[in-house]
Design a protein around this motif. Sequence first.
Motif, PDB file in Angstrom:
ATOM      1  N   VAL A 146     -26.958  -7.957 -13.115  1.00  0.00           N
ATOM      2  CA  VAL A 146     -25.688  -8.238 -12.442  1.00  0.00           C
ATOM      3  C   VAL A 146     -24.576  -7.412 -13.085  1.00  0.00           C
ATOM      4  N   ASP A 147     -23.907  -6.582 -12.295  1.00  0.00           N
ATOM      5  CA  ASP A 147     -22.756  -5.828 -12.772  1.00  0.00           C
ATOM      6  C   ASP A 147     -21.523  -6.714 -12.600  1.00  0.00           C
ATOM      7  N   ALA A 148     -21.066  -7.295 -13.681  1.00  0.00           N
ATOM      8  CA  ALA A 148     -19.996  -8.292 -13.614  1.00  0.00           C
ATOM      9  C   ALA A 148     -18.629  -7.715 -13.968  1.00  0.00           C
ATOM     10  N   ARG A 149     -18.482  -6.397 -13.894  1.00  0.00           N
ATOM     11  CA  ARG A 149     -17.210  -5.799 -14.309  1.00  0.00           C
ATOM     12  C   ARG A 149     -16.034  -6.215 -13.424  1.00  0.00           C
ATOM     13  N   ILE A 150     -16.280  -6.493 -12.156  1.00  0.00           N
ATOM     14  CA  ILE A 150     -15.176  -6.885 -11.278  1.00  0.00           C
ATOM     15  C   ILE A 150     -14.967  -8.396 -11.264  1.00  0.00           C
ATOM     16  N   PHE A 151     -15.679  -9.108 -12.126  1.00  0.00           N
ATOM     17  CA  PHE A 151     -15.566 -10.566 -12.177  1.00  0.00           C
ATOM     18  C   PHE A 151     -14.954 -11.008 -13.504  1.00  0.00           C
ATOM     19  N   ALA A 152     -14.391 -12.208 -13.495  1.00  0.00           N
ATOM     20  CA  ALA A 152     -13.940 -12.878 -14.707  1.00  0.00           C
ATOM     21  C   ALA A 152     -14.763 -14.140 -14.880  1.00  0.00           C
ATOM     22  N   LEU A 153     -14.899 -14.590 -16.108  1.00  0.00           N
ATOM     23  CA  LEU A 153     -15.647 -15.813 -16.395  1.00  0.00           C
ATOM     24  C   LEU A 153     -14.682 -16.983 -16.513  1.00  0.00           C
ATOM     25  N   ALA A 154     -14.808 -17.931 -15.606  1.00  0.00           N
ATOM     26  CA  ALA A 154     -14.018 -19.168 -15.676  1.00  0.00           C
ATOM     27  C   ALA A 154     -14.881 -20.228 -16.338  1.00  0.00           C
ATOM     28  N   ILE A 155     -14.559 -20.566 -17.591  1.00  0.00           N
ATOM     29  CA  ILE A 155     -15.351 -21.521 -18.359  1.00  0.00           C
ATOM     30  C   ILE A 155     -14.903 -22.940 -18.023  1.00  0.00           C
ATOM     31  N   ASP A 156     -15.850 -23.794 -17.721  1.00  0.00           N
ATOM     32  CA  ASP A 156     -15.532 -25.186 -17.415  1.00  0.00           C
ATOM     33  C   ASP A 156     -14.801 -25.822 -18.586  1.00  0.00           C
ATOM     34  N   GLY A 157     -13.628 -26.390 -18.307  1.00  0.00           N
ATOM     35  CA  GLY A 157     -12.854 -27.038 -19.365  1.00  0.00           C
ATOM     36  C   GLY A 157     -12.104 -26.082 -20.260  1.00  0.00           C
ATOM     37  N   GLY A 158     -12.139 -24.801 -19.957  1.00  0.00           N
ATOM     38  CA  GLY A 158     -11.455 -23.818 -20.789  1.00  0.00           C
ATOM     39  C   GLY A 158     -12.314 -23.345 -21.947  1.00  0.00           C
ATOM     40  N   LEU A 209     -18.536 -17.143 -12.306  1.00  0.00           N
ATOM     41  CA  LEU A 209     -17.924 -15.825 -12.156  1.00  0.00           C
ATOM     42  C   LEU A 209     -16.975 -15.861 -10.962  1.00  0.00           C
ATOM     43  N   VAL A 210     -15.754 -15.395 -11.146  1.00  0.00           N
ATOM     44  CA  VAL A 210     -14.777 -15.340 -10.062  1.00  0.00           C
ATOM     45  C   VAL A 210     -14.348 -13.891  -9.869  1.00  0.00           C
ATOM     46  N   GLU A 211     -14.173 -13.501  -8.615  1.00  0.00           N
ATOM     47  CA  GLU A 211     -13.820 -12.117  -8.310  1.00  0.00           C
ATOM     48  C   GLU A 211     -12.394 -11.820  -8.760  1.00  0.00           C
ATOM     49  N   THR A 212     -12.184 -10.622  -9.278  1.00  0.00           N
ATOM     50  CA  THR A 212     -10.871 -10.229  -9.769  1.00  0.00           C
ATOM     51  C   THR A 212     -10.385  -8.975  -9.051  1.00  0.00           C
ATOM     52  N   MET A 213      -9.136  -8.646  -9.282  1.00  0.00           N
ATOM     53  CA  MET A 213      -8.548  -7.422  -8.748  1.00  0.00           C
ATOM     54  C   MET A 213      -7.583  -6.857  -9.781  1.00  0.00           C
ATOM     55  N   GLU A 214      -7.298  -5.578  -9.677  1.00  0.00           N
ATOM     56  CA  GLU A 214      -6.351  -4.950 -10.585  1.00  0.00           C
ATOM     57  C   GLU A 214      -4.931  -5.247 -10.116  1.00  0.00           C
ATOM     58  N   VAL A 215      -4.092  -5.646 -11.077  1.00  0.00           N
ATOM     59  CA  VAL A 215      -2.680  -5.898 -10.789  1.00  0.00           C
ATOM     60  C   VAL A 215      -1.841  -5.250 -11.879  1.00  0.00           C
ATOM     61  N   VAL A 234       1.436  -2.459 -17.413  1.00  0.00           N
ATOM     62  CA  VAL A 234       0.030  -2.239 -17.728  1.00  0.00           C
ATOM     63  C   VAL A 234      -0.828  -2.811 -16.592  1.00  0.00           C
ATOM     64  N   ILE A 235      -2.022  -2.249 -16.424  1.00  0.00           N
ATOM     65  CA  ILE A 235      -2.962  -2.753 -15.425  1.00  0.00           C
ATOM     66  C   ILE A 235      -3.845  -3.828 -16.052  1.00  0.00           C
ATOM     67  N   GLU A 236      -3.964  -4.979 -15.389  1.00  0.00           N
ATOM     68  CA  GLU A 236      -4.864  -6.037 -15.825  1.00  0.00           C
ATOM     69  C   GLU A 236      -5.673  -6.517 -14.623  1.00  0.00           C
ATOM     70  N   ARG A 237      -6.792  -7.180 -14.931  1.00  0.00           N
ATOM     71  CA  ARG A 237      -7.598  -7.781 -13.868  1.00  0.00           C
ATOM     72  C   ARG A 237      -7.285  -9.272 -13.823  1.00  0.00           C
ATOM     73  N   ARG A 238      -6.982  -9.778 -12.637  1.00  0.00           N
ATOM     74  CA  ARG A 238      -6.673 -11.184 -12.434  1.00  0.00           C
ATOM     75  C   ARG A 238      -7.517 -11.724 -11.269  1.00  0.00           C
ATOM     76  N   GLN A 239      -7.674 -13.046 -11.229  1.00  0.00           N
ATOM     77  CA  GLN A 239      -8.446 -13.661 -10.146  1.00  0.00           C
ATOM     78  C   GLN A 239      -7.816 -13.322  -8.794  1.00  0.00           C
TER      79      GLN A 239
END
Length: 348
Positions: A146-158, A209-215, A234-239
């Motif tokens: 799985v290429d997860a570069r465009i995703f972020a990891l949302a951990i249950d409970g933080g 895994l949640v999809e992200t985009m560059e902002v 600066v460019i960051e990836r956000r949900q």
Amino acid sequence: MIRLSLIALALSGTAALAAPQQAQPAPVAVASAVAAPAAAALPSRLQLRSEVNLGRDLVTFGDLIPGLSGEAAATAAFRAPALGETGTIQVARIVEAARAAGIVHDASEFRSQGFAQVVVTRSARRITAMDLEAAVKTGLQERFGVDARIFALAIDGGAPSIAVEPELTGDVAVVELSFDARSRRLQARLAVPGSTAMRLKPLRISGQLVETMEVVVPRRLIARGETLGKDDVVIERRQREAQGGEVIGDIRAAIDKVARRALLAGVPLRASDVQREEIVGKGDLVTIVYETPGLLLTLRGRANEAGAMGDVISITNPQSKRVLQGKVSGPGRVSVQPSAAGRVASAQ
């Protein structure tokens, strides 16, 4: 080699580990002990350190009392706080432990220094949410392709707060990993190689895994009317789901633009947050320029609207009242196209 004091052996059965330092921090626990050192070669007047930073799980008398040497310095007196935490030891307890260990005979051998407790901090390496996400993404690539570069990891409970031994510099590794490609849900057990703390208390997480985009986000607070430079954003990836519309994803769309309102650091920029810098204001007197090879015509006019570099605006000759369309070509300067030659002449 650290030796252990008799007073520690006597009290270790009821002592607890130190709690993190808060408004009223808990004392550091007394260590277990086996023998007392000889009270030899001690400074004439002992003083205590007000703060101690160490990387091991035992606090020795040498940590607390500068100038001690030999067995006296190596004798363990108290247990240190947990990794990455801070605790305190009351000065009276240190004096009592030193007397019981044979290091001093009475409290008068300590110099009065005006503080009632010693602050002890256990150094540690903090494992961040970014460390965990990087490990999980590597595991997904290696185990599931799985290429997860465009995703972020949302951990249950933080992301949990994890501290490991400070000398460990290796990356967090995935020990166990399960993944559902359809829901993008996962469960993982992670560890830092060589960490006793993580071996005694395994780290398990679940998440998605949640999809992200560059902002584009500001690095600092940008005041209204301030022009954004390349070092301000600066460019960051956000949900992706959390962004909505009009979010700026190209850093070139933000640089050299003017903030229309105060912009907060870290908050994604939207198209309505910035505008091009206006170098001609509405009502300004401007120079209208018509130029072709061998011909240059100029006249004065008044801008009917504001414009940034490259904007097409209308200009009026205040005397003839003729209106022209021109492109803003500099501060106070508007250029017209060759096709407008006749209109330029009639507008004079």
